[in-house]
Design a protein around this motif. Structure first.
Motif, PDB file in Angstrom:
ATOM      1  N   VAL A   1       0.519  -2.195   7.537  1.00  0.00           N
ATOM      2  CA  VAL A   1      -0.211  -1.531   6.149  1.00  0.00           C
ATOM      3  C   VAL A   1      -0.217  -2.968   5.300  1.00  0.00           C
ATOM      4  O   VAL A   1      -1.112  -3.326   4.610  1.00  0.00           O
ATOM      5  N   PRO A   2       0.843  -3.660   5.031  1.00  0.00           N
ATOM      6  CA  PRO A   2       0.836  -4.757   4.053  1.00  0.00           C
ATOM      7  C   PRO A   2      -0.388  -5.751   4.457  1.00  0.00           C
ATOM      8  O   PRO A   2      -0.749  -6.744   3.587  1.00  0.00           O
ATOM      9  N   ILE A   3      -0.642  -6.129   5.822  1.00  0.00           N
ATOM     10  CA  ILE A   3      -1.514  -6.930   6.102  1.00  0.00           C
ATOM     11  C   ILE A   3      -2.885  -6.398   6.246  1.00  0.00           C
ATOM     12  O   ILE A   3      -3.888  -7.045   5.849  1.00  0.00           O
TER      13      ILE A   3
ATOM     14  N   ALA B   1      -3.982   3.910  -1.682  1.00  0.00           N
ATOM     15  CA  ALA B   1      -2.210   4.365  -1.763  1.00  0.00           C
ATOM     16  C   ALA B   1      -2.684   5.887  -0.970  1.00  0.00           C
ATOM     17  O   ALA B   1      -1.614   6.454  -0.572  1.00  0.00           O
ATOM     18  N   GLY B   2      -3.792   6.560  -1.010  1.00  0.00           N
ATOM     19  CA  GLY B   2      -4.092   7.862  -0.418  1.00  0.00           C
ATOM     20  C   GLY B   2      -3.649   7.850   1.103  1.00  0.00           C
ATOM     21  O   GLY B   2      -3.687   8.847   1.551  1.00  0.00           O
TER      22      GLY B   2
ATOM     23  N   GLY C   1       1.993   2.720  -1.170  1.00  0.00           N
ATOM     24  CA  GLY C   1       2.175   2.853  -2.420  1.00  0.00           C
ATOM     25  C   GLY C   1       2.811   1.584  -2.811  1.00  0.00           C
ATOM     26  O   GLY C   1       2.293   1.001  -4.078  1.00  0.00           O
ATOM     27  N   ARG C   2       3.555   0.903  -2.243  1.00  0.00           N
ATOM     28  CA  ARG C   2       4.457  -0.425  -2.703  1.00  0.00           C
ATOM     29  C   ARG C   2       3.290  -1.607  -2.673  1.00  0.00           C
ATOM     30  O   ARG C   2       3.183  -2.543  -3.494  1.00  0.00           O
TER      31      ARG C   2
ATOM     32  N   SER D   1       0.413   4.954  -7.729  1.00  0.00           N
ATOM     33  CA  SER D   1       0.442   4.688  -6.325  1.00  0.00           C
ATOM     34  C   SER D   1       1.286   5.562  -5.464  1.00  0.00           C
ATOM     35  O   SER D   1       0.743   5.986  -4.325  1.00  0.00           O
ATOM     36  N   ILE D   2       2.425   5.794  -5.630  1.00  0.00           N
ATOM     37  CA  ILE D   2       3.388   6.617  -5.117  1.00  0.00           C
ATOM     38  C   ILE D   2       3.123   8.152  -5.099  1.00  0.00           C
ATOM     39  O   ILE D   2       3.127   8.888  -4.174  1.00  0.00           O
TER      40      ILE D   2
END
Length: 376
Positions: free
Chosen positions: A175-177, A324-325, A333-334, A353-354
């Motif tokens: 996800v972070p990528i 973030a959904g 969220g992060r 976002s969380i």
């Protein structure tokens, strides 16, 4: 002569080794690398990676061979063929989630729903290449929720369970990528710098207790096939919020969740045998999984941008929170919060976002149930 025959027999298994098995060793090694070095979902990717090596040894005793039942095959029959392991894991996940911030601002649930767009878009796309039950199972990769993907694929008897699971958990870890480029493509710098001051609301204990009960009842009436998925998730949350079962809640969050995750990893690996995994279909499934994640992210962001068309200046939303959904809790969220701080060091989007991320968890489970209802 008997000695030499016995000695030669020790190495006879080498003749049964195929290049496909060696490829699966490489995939297993890659998953282990991602788990240990990159720290991507290590509790799941490590047992999956090691399990992939175990089951791809010639005549492996880890899986059933003829009349001899292997332990990983036995685990699959005990906990996966009947969807027991994913449901038990949902109890642990539910116990981890605090729905309080979401209940303070229930309108954020809309973003969780919007971010499931990728599931239905991928279902349409996958339908051109697979039969509908396999296409539906592949589409649920976009739920960004491993247990939901397992549950749906098992219930629909998909032949691609191993590939679906690897895709679902790999993209969750990535996800972070995956998300930042999509978010940047769909938003302007001005939009990414929109500040959303968080005003804490008040949620009563009774509301927190009633919420999992009400959600379960509503989900059961709307999509009966989702009752098991939603019910176990909400039961875990009820353990957390009831206030009288703290020890059980902590057990569900830690011991139960960790144990089931470990068993899930090994059991899923039992479906990653070379004959099922090393084929063109697998690459297509991985590609469709990426499409699902991209369109989930886009769906949430574009929904926020749509709302902004009707909101006055000063009340506009930061479109990034829509991303973030997807139900990759709490990673998505992060990611959004980090991107907000990168654009403006005073732009704190974490609570929003969380909250959206938590709504995505509920929405993804409901989407999985809806898919099952449509396929029934």
């Amino acid at each position: 002569m008997n000695f030499w025959n016995t000695f030669a027999a020790l190495f006879s298994n080498f003749g049964a080794l195929t290049w496909q098995m060696v490829v699966m060793w490489g995939i297993g090694a890659l998953l282990i690398y991602l788990a240990i070095v990159k720290k991507m979902e290590p509790s799941l990717l490590l047992p999956m990676g090691f399990g992939a090596i175990l089951v791809n040894l010639p005549a492996s005793g880890a899986i059933t061979q003829g009349d001899t039942v292997g332990p990983i095959s036995a685990l699959f029959e005990a906990g996966m063929s009947n969807e027991l392991f994913p449901l038990l894991l949902f109890i642990g996940i539910g116990a981890m989630i605090d729905f309080g911030p979401l209940l303070e601002k229930p309108w954020l649930m809309l973003f969780g729903a919007a971010a499931q767009f990728g599931i239905f878009f991928t279902l349409f796309l996958a339908g051109f290449f697979f039969d509908m039950k396999d296409a539906a199972s592949i589409a649920v990769i976009g739920a960004a929720d491993g247990p939901t993907a397992i549950f749906v694929a098992n219930t629909l008897k998909s032949q691609y369970l191993g590939a679906i699971m690897v895709a679902a958990y790999s993209y969750m870890a990535l996800v972070p990528i995956v998300q930042p480029p999509v978010i940047r493509l769909l938003t302007t710098q001005k939009e990414r710098r929109i500040r959303m001051p968080y005003e804490k609301g008040n949620v009563t204990q009774l509301t927190k207790i009633l919420f999992p009960v009400v959600v379960t009842v509503v989900a059961g009436l709307v999509a009966p096939a989702s009752v098991a998925l939603v019910g176990f998730l909400m039961f875990g949350n009820l353990l957390r919020e009831c206030g009288v079962l703290n020890s059980l809640s902590e057990t569900a969050q830690n011991v139960l969740a960790n144990l089931i995750t470990l068993l899930l990893g090994l059991t899923v690996a039992g479906q990653m045998t070379a004959d099922k995994f090393v084929r063109p279909d697998t690459l297509l499934i991985m590609a469709l999984g990426l499409v699902a994640f991209i369109f989930d992210t886009a769906g949430g962001v574009l929904f926020a941008k749509l709302l902004n068309l009707f909101l006055p200046e000063g009340k506009k939303l930061n479109p990034m929170i829509g991303a973030a959904g997807i139900s990759a809790f709490p990673m998505s969220g992060r990611v959004v919060n980090k991107m907000g701080l990168a654009e403006d060091s005073q732009n704190f989007l974490l609570m929003y976002s969380i909250s959206v991320n938590v709504s995505g968890q509920i929405a993804s489970v409901l989407a999985g149930g809806l898919i099952l209802s449509l396929m029934a």
